[in-house]
Scaffold this motif. Sequence first.
Motif: not given
Length: 93
Positions: A54-58
């Motif tokens: 996942g992305t950092g935000e996810e």
Amino acid sequence: MQYAIDVLTRYLKWIQFWKEYYKPEPEEEWHELFEEALANERKINDYLDVLMFGTGEEIIEFFKRKRKEVERIEERINEYQREVLDGIRRYCE
């Protein structure tokens, strides 16, 4: 983050074991651990996908929403492993 990945990976390994070991024969009642495995396998795989790809935000969102659940999963694993060890001790007495 590695802590959560480790916990979820350990649980996934138990899930895979339970699916095979407790797999019912036709017309046989399902064991509770087989049911738990079926109910949770997809979700745990999804969680691991978020944490590993996942992305950092996810990932941040995952920890905001699922941190307590990961802790409960770790408690569940520890509880099951204690039960297994207690059963082995009783068998060896």
